[in-house]
Design an enzyme around this catalytic site. Structure first.
Site, PDB file in Angstrom:
ATOM      1  N   CYS A  10       0.864  -1.172   0.000  1.00  0.00           N
ATOM      2  CA  CYS A  10       0.000   0.000   0.000  1.00  0.00           C
ATOM      3  C   CYS A  10       0.906   1.229   0.000  1.00  0.00           C
ATOM      4  O   CYS A  10       1.817   1.330   0.828  1.00  0.00           O
ATOM      5  CB  CYS A  10      -0.881  -0.046   1.253  1.00  0.00           C
ATOM      6  SG  CYS A  10      -1.793   1.473   1.505  1.00  0.00           S
TER       7      CYS A  10
ATOM      8  N   GLU B 196       5.963  -0.146 -13.084  1.00  0.00           N
ATOM      9  CA  GLU B 196       4.555  -0.010 -13.456  1.00  0.00           C
ATOM     10  C   GLU B 196       3.645   0.298 -12.275  1.00  0.00           C
ATOM     11  O   GLU B 196       2.818  -0.535 -11.871  1.00  0.00           O
ATOM     12  CB  GLU B 196       4.057  -1.266 -14.190  1.00  0.00           C
ATOM     13  CG  GLU B 196       4.608  -1.398 -15.589  1.00  0.00           C
ATOM     14  CD  GLU B 196       3.890  -2.456 -16.419  1.00  0.00           C
ATOM     15  OE1 GLU B 196       3.261  -3.354 -15.837  1.00  0.00           O
ATOM     16  OE2 GLU B 196       3.977  -2.391 -17.655  1.00  0.00           O
TER      17      GLU B 196
ATOM     18  N   GLU C  62       9.338  -1.463 -22.462  1.00  0.00           N
ATOM     19  CA  GLU C  62       9.013  -2.860 -22.752  1.00  0.00           C
ATOM     20  C   GLU C  62       8.232  -2.895 -24.069  1.00  0.00           C
ATOM     21  O   GLU C  62       7.123  -2.366 -24.148  1.00  0.00           O
ATOM     22  CB  GLU C  62       8.169  -3.470 -21.633  1.00  0.00           C
ATOM     23  CG  GLU C  62       8.889  -3.469 -20.292  1.00  0.00           C
ATOM     24  CD  GLU C  62       8.054  -4.087 -19.172  1.00  0.00           C
ATOM     25  OE1 GLU C  62       7.028  -4.740 -19.455  1.00  0.00           O
ATOM     26  OE2 GLU C  62       8.420  -3.898 -18.000  1.00  0.00           O
TER      27      GLU C  62
ATOM     28  N   HIS D 234       5.029 -16.185 -22.016  1.00  0.00           N
ATOM     29  CA  HIS D 234       5.286 -14.868 -22.621  1.00  0.00           C
ATOM     30  C   HIS D 234       6.557 -14.942 -23.465  1.00  0.00           C
ATOM     31  O   HIS D 234       7.631 -15.256 -22.968  1.00  0.00           O
ATOM     32  CB  HIS D 234       5.468 -13.847 -21.502  1.00  0.00           C
ATOM     33  CG  HIS D 234       5.455 -12.425 -21.936  1.00  0.00           C
ATOM     34  ND1 HIS D 234       6.364 -11.886 -22.820  1.00  0.00           N
ATOM     35  CD2 HIS D 234       4.624 -11.406 -21.604  1.00  0.00           C
ATOM     36  CE1 HIS D 234       6.102 -10.604 -23.001  1.00  0.00           C
ATOM     37  NE2 HIS D 234       5.044 -10.289 -22.273  1.00  0.00           N
TER      38      HIS D 234
HETATM   39  C1  GAL Z   1       4.551  -5.593 -17.890  1.00  0.00           C
HETATM   40  C2  GAL Z   1       5.512  -5.741 -16.716  1.00  0.00           C
HETATM   41  C3  GAL Z   1       6.542  -6.822 -16.957  1.00  0.00           C
HETATM   42  C4  GAL Z   1       5.884  -8.054 -17.511  1.00  0.00           C
HETATM   43  C5  GAL Z   1       5.172  -7.699 -18.794  1.00  0.00           C
HETATM   44  C6  GAL Z   1       4.539  -8.879 -19.473  1.00  0.00           C
HETATM   45  O1  GAL Z   1       3.319  -5.125 -17.475  1.00  0.00           O
HETATM   46  O2  GAL Z   1       6.176  -4.531 -16.443  1.00  0.00           O
HETATM   47  O3  GAL Z   1       7.187  -7.113 -15.736  1.00  0.00           O
HETATM   48  O4  GAL Z   1       4.991  -8.563 -16.576  1.00  0.00           O
HETATM   49  O5  GAL Z   1       4.176  -6.775 -18.505  1.00  0.00           O
HETATM   50  O6  GAL Z   1       3.867  -8.504 -20.646  1.00  0.00           O
END
Ligand code: GAL
Length: 638
Positions: free
Chosen positions: A109, A144, A315, A366
């Site tokens: 939190c 994030e 990312e 992923h």
């Molecule tokens: C993002 C996150 C990453 C990984 C990725 C997967 O939201 O920052 O750590 O989880 O998604 O798509």
């Protein structure tokens, strides 16, 4: 500026014997940045107070020795298990009052002062150790904010922090009662300590109470981020950044961005199309393996504003993700297209997530640039092609666009609090504005209320801007030739009351007499074409009617430099409004074919083809899933 590529890497997931080979392969691919560390707290501090950084020292050395620049993450999105034993009440609580337990990530939190101190402590220890390390060239703080709905927490810590925040904001309980209209339903309070968080009420809580809680929750994120910034600043000269998300508006990114040097965001085009966008089945099928043609660009432009010109993709989706309802693969060419599109919008770095697919835990499905057993995945080749394309491109110089959108996070919180109609959503409205501008081939900037520029834009759109006080109205007037407000702009005060002069446009004689919201299949037609959907204001006044509904009431009213749009336009109506505004201000438009987008910088014009087929336009043919880049010398045909 020479854009570069990067990759997200987790040395703690792999045998140390692989690190040097990985680093060499990254360099061979044309990658020059590597982000590490952001989830590795349990390896940095396996037991409270016993730091183990030898492995991280060696990882940074190996990556650096290969010629890579490191982005080092503070690991505060993943507090280790012992932390929960030390601070059992640090876990966030959801709106139903359930504790959000350990076993995934982001289990904290923002209001828990003990956890804030732990975060500052680890940031300081890392800063002391790596702040002057020549290979550590940037720092990512946390990971994030807001992911997995974690901005808002209904914990005891949040409650006591909220009460103090309210006291600071309102000074006296009577002022709060007045501002919130608490006489309604006898909701008046005698002291701040009687105020609860706005959950678990019998029916809807007072919207002023909810909006205040949303503002408070956003401020807690900014304060948490700033605490780590303050810990790191004196220990390093490297830039500090955070990686924001797509369509997450739960906190004011401009405020967080004010304390950082670079904004970055995480771009997952195919995942977003399937789980984060309202679109019909035809659209979702057409772009199933490419992503929506405007979604990425929207965020590139927004985060360029959040970073005050400096931004990255931290990312970039490289293949199927694991988290959408369905996870198709990108069409060949798309990873390269997304990368070059980001660069067209000014990204300094495009960094892929992730280097190698993990064979274990939540994200084992992923994709990465490599398969779990270390073979090249399809995206590796496209990353290399992107690097080659970048080495051939000259410097790309960004320039101010002619049109801008005023983006306001608090308006999203307001309209989510009382949407009045299920189809009325702030992001959806602003995104529809953005799409219309891009269909017309325009490059778009975003501005915030605090960064309305000195330089004049030709047009600024401020759709759904919840509160329009005299100061904003004046500054808007000074920063553009034509401001287009509405629908619902200026409809509430800061404390969620209907202002005396609706819609709050003091310079425009245009009053809202009635508001109606519509189910998705109903439209209110406009004379000459197009319609309003979701939201309709019935307005009257002496401002000139520029467009009318078929029943004769105005849908666009205005004077010389201020227009009010009295409905949520469908695409056809948006096209007309954009065309009228462009004609009035002398902005040249282009008619872009479906799925082809255009981005103009000071030095280059990029044509970005999201279609699975080649497309001919303006004398050029752009291949399927490809980007055509021309250096600007001769003016383009309009
Ligand atoms: C993002 C996150 C990453 C990984 C990725 C997967 O939201 O920052 O750590 O989880 O998604 O798509």
């Amino acid at each position: 500026m020479k854009p570069e590529l990067g990759v997200c890497y987790y040395p703690e997931h792999w045998p140390e014997a692989l690190w040097a080979e990985d680093a060499a392969r990254m360099v061979e691919t044309g990658i020059s940045w590597v982000r590490i560390g952001e989830f590795a707290w349990s390896r940095m501090e396996p037991v409270p107070g016993e730091m183990q950084f030898d492995w991280l020292d060696r990882a940074i050395d190996k990556l650096g020795a290969a010629g890579l620049q490191v982005v080092l993450g503070t690991p505060t999105a993943t507090p280790p298990r012992w932390m929960i034993e030390k601070h059992p009440d640090m876990l966030a609580v959801d709106a139903q009052g359930n504790t959000r337990n350990f076993g995934s990530r982001r289990h904290y939190c923002f209001s828990h002062s003990g956890y804030v101190e732990e975060s500052v402590r680890i940031a300081r220890i890392m800063g002391e150790r790596y702040g002057r390390n020549p290979h550590v060239a940037a720092w990512q703080i946390d990971n994030e904010y807001g992911c997995h709905d974690t901005t808002i927490s209904y914990s005891r810590s949040a409650l006591s922090a909220f009460r103090s925040w309210l006291e600071d904001q309102y000074g006296s309980i009577n002022a709060l009662n007045e501002a919130w209209g608490n006489i309604f339903w006898s909701m008046e309070y005698a002291e701040f300590d009687q105020i609860d968080l706005p959950n678990l009420t019998v029916t809807e809580p007072n919207p002023a109470h909810v909006l205040a809680f949303r503002r408070f929750s956003s401020d807690q994120v900014a304060a948490y981020n700033k605490a780590q910034v303050d810990a790191l600043r004196g220990l390093t000269d490297a830039p500090l950044l955070h990686n924001y998300m797509g369509r997450v508006l739960d906190f004011d990114h401009f405020k967080v961005g004010d304390d950082l040097d670079i904004a970055t965001w995480d771009s997952y085009p195919i995942g977003f199309l399937s789980d984060r966008l309202e679109a019909d089945e035809t659209h979702k099928t057409t772009y199933l393996q490419q992503g929506d043609p405007d979604m990425q660009a929207f965020h590139h432009d927004l985060y360029r504003a959040v970073g005050r010109g400096r931004w990255w993709v931290m990312e970039q989706q490289p293949g199927p993700v694991n988290w959408a309802p369905y996870n198709p693969a990108p069409l060949p060419g798309m990873v390269r297209l997304w990368s070059l599109e980001a660069i067209a919008h000014g990204a300094e770095v495009v960094s892929y997530f992730r280097w190698r697919q993990a064979p274990f835990a939540q994200e084992q499905m992923h994709a990465g640039l490599l398969t779990p057993n270390n073979r090249p995945a399809p995206a590796l080749v496209e990353a290399k092609q992107t690097a080659d394309a970048l080495s051939e491109l000259g410097d790309i110089v960004q320039t101010q666009a002619q049109v801008a959108i005023l983006f306001d996070y608090a308006s999203d919180w307001a309209w989510a609090t009382q949407p009045q109609g299920a189809g009325f959503d702030y992001f959806r409205l602003v995104f529809s504005t953005y799409r219309a501008l891009r269909r017309a081939g325009l490059s778009v900037d975003f501005v915030s209320q605090d960064t309305l520029p000195q330089d004049r834009y030709n047009i600024i759109f401020a759709p759904g801007l919840a509160t329009v006080d005299r100061d904003i109205e004046r500054r808007l007037g000074e920063s553009c030739n034509l401001a287009v407000l509405g629908p619902r702009s200026g409809a509430i005060t800061h404390d969620f009351q209907i202002p005396e002069a609706r819609p709050g446009l003091h310079g425009l004689n245009c009053n809202v007499d009635l508001v109606e919201t519509l189910p998705p299949n109903i439209r209110r037609s406009v004379e000459g074409g197009g319609a309003a959907q979701h939201w309709v204001d019935r307005v009257s006044g002496s401002a000139t009617d520029l467009l009318r509904f078929t029943d004769g009431t105005p849908v666009l009213s205005g004077d010389d430099d201020l227009w009010y749009l009295a409905g949520f336009p469908d695409d056809a109506l948006w096209n007309r409004v954009v065309e009228m505004a462009a004609r009035k201000t002398g902005v040249a438009l282009y008619q872009m074919p479906e799925g082809l987008r255009r981005r103009e910088t000071a030095t280059h014009v990029f044509l970005i083809n999201y279609n699975a087929q080649p497309i001919a336009w303006n004398g050029d043919v752009v291949d399927a899933c490809d980007v055509a880049i021309t250096e600007k010398d001769a003016p383009e045909k309009v």
